[in-house]
Design a protein around this motif. Structure first.
Motif, short mmCIF file in Angstrom:
data_model
loop_
_atom_site.label_atom_id
_atom_site.label_comp_id
_atom_site.label_asym_id
_atom_site.label_seq_id
_atom_site.Cartn_x
_atom_site.Cartn_y
_atom_site.Cartn_z
N ALA A 143 0.57 -1.55 -0.04
CA ALA A 143 0.21 -0.45 0.30
C ALA A 143 0.31 0.91 0.06
CB ALA A 143 -0.98 -0.36 1.40
N PRO A 144 0.27 2.37 -0.36
CA PRO A 144 1.06 3.36 -0.28
C PRO A 144 1.43 3.82 0.77
CG PRO A 144 -0.59 3.81 -1.76
CD PRO A 144 -0.95 2.80 -1.27
N THR A 145 0.41 4.06 1.80
CA THR A 145 1.46 3.69 2.96
C THR A 145 1.56 2.97 4.18
OG1 THR A 145 -0.85 2.93 4.21
CG2 THR A 145 -1.35 5.28 3.61
N ASP A 146 2.60 1.85 3.22
CA ASP A 146 3.46 0.86 3.74
C ASP A 146 5.01 1.49 3.28
OD1 ASP A 146 4.45 -1.43 4.19
OD2 ASP A 146 3.75 -2.63 3.31
N SER A 147 5.38 1.69 4.53
CA SER A 147 6.05 2.46 4.76
C SER A 147 7.55 1.47 4.56
CB SER A 147 6.73 3.84 5.48
OG SER A 147 6.57 2.92 6.47
N GLN A 176 7.09 3.40 -8.96
CA GLN A 176 6.32 4.21 -8.70
C GLN A 176 6.57 5.74 -9.39
OE1 GLN A 176 5.90 5.16 -4.86
NE2 GLN A 176 5.97 2.65 -5.16
#
Length: 262
Positions: free
Chosen positions: A67-71, A100
């Protein structure tokens, strides 16, 4: 183009799609992974965390499961993609940067602009008189230049490949008209007249240069950030390998002018 872009996004969202991440082996936890064809070679077996696979010395990733929040996993895929091949057109050891770029709002805006452009038929986005006329007007007024000189200044500020001959063809200028516009910029102290190897132009910004390697032209270092590119230990680190726009050209003209305007 919108249909192709939608297909690419759908493909990247497939939770089973596995892409090459790089050659920097990572330590991850997960279930055992056996690559097809390596069943009888335990030395090449690896670990599958769901988002990442590490096996036989390589890293792979499933973009549809990050996910985009999975840093954490974003950082892992970024770090696995090293600049292993600095003299190749695609220097990265993995596909993190391409992934990306494909997901970026800038590329989405490029697709939308291509599908519905305000430019007349046959017009080029590389001509700011057509793609960013308000920026030309702002530069002309602020710097007290005529529109030809303001146009050339924006092109020299923004475009990587802006050789003299292609610029004249793009702008529909004679050599005389080009020289007049350039002379106004030299007189204003905005550019200098000099020659750099493989730049293919006489008029350049007074800034540090990067020679790069063919087929890239030599370019002022100050332009690279517009293309999300940088130099890394003497190597070009651009998301797609080449210095290519990852957002609409009219936005690049505006950003370059904003950065340079007094």
């Amino acid at each position: 183009m919108p249909r192709l872009h939608a297909k690419i996004l759908a493909r990247l969202a497939n939770p089973e799609l596995l892409l090459f991440g790089g050659s920097r082996e990572l330590k991850i936890e997960g279930k055992p992974y056996v690559a097809p064809g390596y069943q009888s070679n335990p030395a090449h077996h690896g670990v599958d965390s769901g988002a990442l696979v590490v096996a036989h010395g390589y890293v792979y990733f499933r973009p549809g499961r990050i996910a985009p929040t999975d840093s954490e996993n974003l950082a892992r895929t970024r770090d696995a993609a090293e600049l292993h091949y600095p003299q190749q057109l695609f220097p990265w050891s993995g596909l993190h940067h391409v992934w990306q770029a494909a997901l970026s709002p800038g590329v989405a805006a490029l697709v939308a602009r291509a599908a519905e452009t305000p430019l007349p038929a046959g017009g080029s986005e590389l001509d700011p008189r057509l793609s960013a006329p308000e920026v030309v007007d702002a530069a002309s007024a602020r710097l007290r230049l005529d529109r030809d000189a303001a146009t050339l200044y924006l092109q020299l500020l923004t475009l990587v490949d802006c050789g003299d001959a292609p610029t004249r063809e793009l702008n529909g200028w004679t050599q005389t008209k080009h020289k007049k516009a350039a002379a106004a910029l030299v007189a204003a102290g905005l550019v200098v007249e000099t020659k750099h190897p493989r730049a293919n132009r006489k008029y350049v910004l007074d800034a540090p240069w990067e020679q790069l390697f063919p087929p890239h032209p030599a370019v002022e270092r100050t332009k690279l950030w517009l293309y999300d590119a940088r130099m890394d230990s003497g190597a070009l680190a651009a998301p797609l390998g080449r210095v290519l726009p990852l957002r609409p050209i009219h936005e690049l003209f505006a950003a370059a002018w904003q950065a340079a305007s007094p």
